[in-house]
Design a protein around this motif. Structure first.
Motif, mmCIF file in Angstrom:
data_model
loop_
_atom_site.group_PDB
_atom_site.id
_atom_site.type_symbol
_atom_site.label_atom_id
_atom_site.label_comp_id
_atom_site.label_asym_id
_atom_site.label_seq_id
_atom_site.Cartn_x
_atom_site.Cartn_y
_atom_site.Cartn_z
ATOM 1 N N GLY A 1 0.845 -1.188 0.000
ATOM 2 C CA GLY A 1 0.000 0.000 0.000
ATOM 3 C C GLY A 1 0.874 1.228 0.000
ATOM 4 O O GLY A 1 2.049 1.169 -0.338
ATOM 5 N N LYS A 2 0.280 2.330 0.423
ATOM 6 C CA LYS A 2 1.054 3.561 0.323
ATOM 7 C C LYS A 2 2.201 3.606 1.323
ATOM 8 O O LYS A 2 3.205 4.261 1.080
ATOM 9 C CB LYS A 2 0.150 4.785 0.442
ATOM 10 C CG LYS A 2 -0.738 4.830 1.642
ATOM 11 C CD LYS A 2 -1.752 5.967 1.467
ATOM 12 C CE LYS A 2 -2.691 6.031 2.649
ATOM 13 N NZ LYS A 2 -3.721 7.069 2.458
ATOM 14 N N VAL A 3 2.072 2.879 2.441
ATOM 15 C CA VAL A 3 3.183 2.883 3.403
ATOM 16 C C VAL A 3 4.350 2.047 2.876
ATOM 17 O O VAL A 3 5.513 2.469 2.937
ATOM 18 C CB VAL A 3 2.725 2.388 4.785
ATOM 19 C CG1 VAL A 3 3.883 2.422 5.774
ATOM 20 C CG2 VAL A 3 1.582 3.256 5.307
ATOM 21 N N SER A 4 4.058 0.875 2.310
ATOM 22 C CA SER A 4 5.154 0.057 1.768
ATOM 23 C C SER A 4 5.860 0.792 0.638
ATOM 24 O O SER A 4 7.065 0.652 0.454
ATOM 25 C CB SER A 4 4.637 -1.304 1.285
ATOM 26 O OG SER A 4 3.807 -1.179 0.146
ATOM 27 N N ALA A 5 5.095 1.586 -0.119
ATOM 28 C CA ALA A 5 5.710 2.348 -1.209
ATOM 29 C C ALA A 5 6.740 3.326 -0.675
ATOM 30 O O ALA A 5 7.804 3.515 -1.249
ATOM 31 C CB ALA A 5 4.632 3.104 -1.996
ATOM 32 N N GLU A 6 6.439 3.924 0.469
ATOM 33 C CA GLU A 6 7.384 4.869 1.069
ATOM 34 C C GLU A 6 8.567 4.162 1.712
ATOM 35 O O GLU A 6 9.690 4.652 1.661
ATOM 36 C CB GLU A 6 6.684 5.682 2.167
ATOM 37 C CG GLU A 6 5.765 6.764 1.666
ATOM 38 C CD GLU A 6 5.183 7.510 2.858
ATOM 39 O OE1 GLU A 6 5.880 8.381 3.403
ATOM 40 O OE2 GLU A 6 4.036 7.186 3.250
ATOM 41 N N LEU A 7 8.291 3.028 2.362
ATOM 42 C CA LEU A 7 9.330 2.369 3.149
ATOM 43 C C LEU A 7 10.242 1.493 2.305
ATOM 44 O O LEU A 7 11.275 1.026 2.781
ATOM 45 C CB LEU A 7 8.696 1.520 4.260
ATOM 46 C CG LEU A 7 7.883 2.296 5.295
ATOM 47 C CD1 LEU A 7 7.407 1.358 6.399
ATOM 48 C CD2 LEU A 7 8.697 3.432 5.900
#
Lengths: 431, 319
Positions: A192-198
């Protein structure tokens, strides 16, 4: 075993009554009971529930005694209000033969804190290639009814079909760890958007949902029952809701962590939050909570997964999946069902006791609190507030540390024996 | 700026802090242009380059930066991280702590390894992230910003300035690129507008938290955006046979920088690549060796920027 009399307990339906216990049995439930020669438990203000049944516990023995043993896991379970746990099959050796499941059962009896009910592996060595001796495990002393390759998905559709069919012969159930393996190669956290950042490899919701969709259709086709382990996404809820509406014999569980925690916690790169299936989004948490209230999800199961320090105190990618859960499950149930105002204690009794006992076909667990039932009881102080600290598990991978959760287990009575009295774990198990 | 203890992510840098480091890097570039390229600033400080992944370029860039600041430098090539059951990150870190490292420059294959090192309590020194998995590479973003700033404003008139209003197109494997992540953050911090051009397979499934406009058509993006800089990302060999794109030829044709696309750039636009390049795949030789290309400038600027980062983290401790 001493006789017990529980005074002024609030029953799941809200009425207040005394509960008399002689030996392993409840002998009477009603107002103003008097019993001579009985230990008195003052349950004023406490809620009495049937003893909790966990359908999904990793006790790690045999093979990984550094993380947990059947004794320490049983103690943690009792401290959490459980009177029965299903011990998952991914031990070493794997619980895929009558010999291993009988050994696990025996160690559980020796520990004496809960009924330790072994889960049998679906496939030999959890390898997903050929069926384990399901019939032999079913007819062993362990009387296995729940079969699971948990930790791994039975991804081969033909093997899954055969397993679903085969266990009909002895009223068994396949508990599926729904994870399409190719879609989750190297997966580290919710996609999701968090995995994309991390920059952590994503575990997409569709990898869970596609397997659940396939398996409910297979269960319908062959007329079997199927159980879905640790449902974690809003989409999975929709599929199970659809399948139940269609009359398919499916049950589903949700873990305490998927009801409470989200993928935002991965921002710390603290591997205590690494779990499989991964923590999802707040939208998923809300969908899972609603599904637990409306009955789409049948039970809370802990997926209690102890790991040693070195498996968690490292970079995220190198860390093991899993977190503790036995000693906070009741608090999470209280928060989601009771304190939220959306349901009540009778629903807590269903999701933590009646329903999991029914799925596991455990006749002596999850019974009504009534004369003639086996004396498996949990007394909860609903007004308590606990700051979560340590636990009775041998491991410490506890993502709830520092959180304040409602409710505390005051007493656990396992087959007439007090495994927990006034919040204190008994030093020895039931003889 | 002096409160910066570690550099783990481009998110650690406010606009002022980032411009501060770029301005210090300008001073360092002045030192690097002198006959004697050395400052005594970090005398007596020990800096460890802890590399769990091979990266000769990044390692020697840091090493040169450290030596030009007179630090004592130790290169620790930790072959086999705990991922492959070698020595664990924790044991390595505690060993370095016991030896009295003032700073650790870490390159690691696992996303978050630098942050884990900084937050774990295993080590007290400053941590500089020299690339963690597919997460971030903040000094690369700083050196890219430095390179853009110098080219666009001129060497003498860069100091104190951000990249406001400049348009940067980043092309290629955004999904697996720590360079793209750090650049997207820092370029936005400095006021630039960020665009990604990539096949949909190489963009995160939900990139909504990353501030960049998405394009699937390289030519249309160049025509529409008229970028001040185009940054080509390296395609790693392990992506080639994992169905992210049909073939190297198709990738090169659709997503590569070539003479035609070079000609479509506005005059003076920068053509950037973090290196090492796959010539003929994401960039043709003509483009790589063109006047627009800043690839070698990026390398020399890397030393100045890394000197500035180490100076900012370590020299302030003296006060």
């Amino acid at each position: 075993m001493a006789n017990l009399i529980i005074k002024n307990a609030t029953l799941p339906n809200g009425s207040v009554a005394d509960i008399a216990i002689a030996g392993e049995q409840i002998t009477a439930v009603g107002p103003n009971l008097t019993v001579t020669d009985a230990t008195v438990i003052d349950a004023t203000g406490l809620v009495a529930l049937p003893g909790f049944v966990d359908l999904h516990t990793h006790l790690r023995e045999p093979g990984f005694e550094g993380s947990e043993t059947i004794l320490t896991g049983s103690q943690s379970a009792a401290a959490g209000g459980f009177t029965a746990v299903h011990a998952m099959a991914n031990t070493s050796p794997v619980q895929d033969t009558a010999g291993v499941v009988e050994q696990v059962r025996t160690l559980g009896l020796e520990a004496g804190y809960v009924d330790v009910v072994p889960v049998g592996a679906v496939t030999v060595g959890l390898e997903g290639k050929q069926l384990a001796e399901l019939g032999a495990m079913a007819s062993s002393k362990a009387r296995v009814r729940v079969f699971s390759d948990d930790g791994k998905c039975v991804s081969d559709p033909v093997l899954m079909r055969r397993a679903l069919e085969y266990v009909k012969a002895f009223d068994g159930v396949i508990a599926q760890h729904a994870q399409e393996p190719r879609l989750t190669e190297g997966a580290q956290m919710n996609e999701g958007k968090v995995s994309a950042e991390l920059g952590l490899t994503g575990w997409p919701a569709v990898a869970e949902e596609s397997i659940i969709a396939r398996d409910v259709l297979l269960a319908e086709h062959v007329g079997s029952r199927v159980h879905i382990c640790h449902l974690s996404t809003a989409g999975s809820v929709e599929i199970v809701r659809w399948a139940k509406a269609k009359g398919i014999n499916v049950t589903a569980e949700v873990t305490p962590h998927h009801l409470l925690l989200t993928d935002e916690l991965a921002r710390s790169y603290d591997a205590v939050y690494k779990v499989n299936p991964p923590l999802r989004t707040q939208e998923d948490v809300l969908a899972l909570r609603a599904a637990l209230v409306d009955g789409t999800i049948d039970i809370i199961a802990t997926d209690h997964a102890p790991h040693p320090i070195e498996s968690k105190d490292c970079e995220w990618q190198a860390a093991a999946f899993g977190m503790l859960g036995l000693e906070i499950a009741a608090s999470v149930a209280q928060e989601v069902l009771v304190d939220s105002g959306k349901s009540d204690w009778s629903r807590v009794a269903q999701v933590l006791s009646h329903n999991p006992a029914q799925i596991g076909r455990l006749g002596e667990q999850g019974q009504e609190i009534a004369a003639g039932s086996v004396a498996n009881l949990t007394l909860i102080d609903p007004t308590a507030k606990r700051v979560i600290d340590g636990s009775h598990s041998k491991s410490d991978n506890n993502p709830y540390r520092g959180l304040t959760l409602p409710g505390a287990v005051a007493h656990t009575i396992y087959r007439g024996y007090q495994t927990v009295a006034n919040g204190q774990l008994a030093e020895t198990g039931r003889a | 700026m002096s409160q910066l203890k570690h550099l783990l992510s481009a998110n650690d840098l406010s606009r002022d802090a980032a411009i501060g480091i770029l301005d210090v890097a300008e001073e360092m570039a002045g030192v690097n242009a002198r006959a004697i390229k050395k400052l005594p600033t970090l005398q007596g400080k020990t800096v460890v380059n802890l590399f769990f992944e091979d990266s000769t370029r990044t390692r020697i860039s840091f090493e040169l930066a450290e030596k030009r600041l007179s630090a004592d430098v130790i290169n620790f090539a930790a072959k086999g991280s705990s991922v492959s059951k070698g020595e664990s990150l924790k044991d390595t870190a505690q060993t370095l702590e016991a030896m009295g490292a003032d700073a650790v420059v870490i390159r690691h294959g696992a996303s978050g390894a630098a942050q884990k090192l900084a937050q774990s309590g295993w080590i007290d020194g400053a941590i500089v992230n020299a690339g963690d998995g597919t997460h971030e590479h903040p000094t690369q973003a700083l050196l890219d910003a430095f390179t853009i700033r110098r080219r666009v404003y001129g060497v003498g008139s860069s100091a104190g300035r951000g990249l406001d209003g400049l348009k940067v197109v980043i092309v290629g494997d955004v999904l697996h690129s720590r360079v793209a992540r750090s650049n997207a953050i820092l370029l936005n911090t400095l006021g630039a507008e960020v665009h990604f051009v990539a096949p949909p397979t190489l963009i995160p499934a939900d990139a909504s938290n990353i501030k960049a406009k998405l394009h699937y058509d390289f030519d249309a993006a160049l025509a529409e955006v008229k970028p001040d800089a185009v940054m080509m990302l390296r395609i790693q060999s392990e992506r080639m046979n994992a169905s992210y794109f049909p073939s190297e030829r198709e990738y090169s044709r659709v997503w590569g920088m070539n003479s035609e696309r070079l000609a479509a750039l506005k005059p003076g636009a920068l053509l950037m690549h973090p290196g090492p390049m796959n010539r003929g795949l994401e960039i043709t030789a003509t483009a790589a060796d063109s006047p627009n290309s800043t690839i070698l400038e990026q390398v020399s600027n890397g030393v100045s920027v890394r000197m500035a980062v180490l100076y900012t983290l370590l020299a302030t401790e003296r006060n």
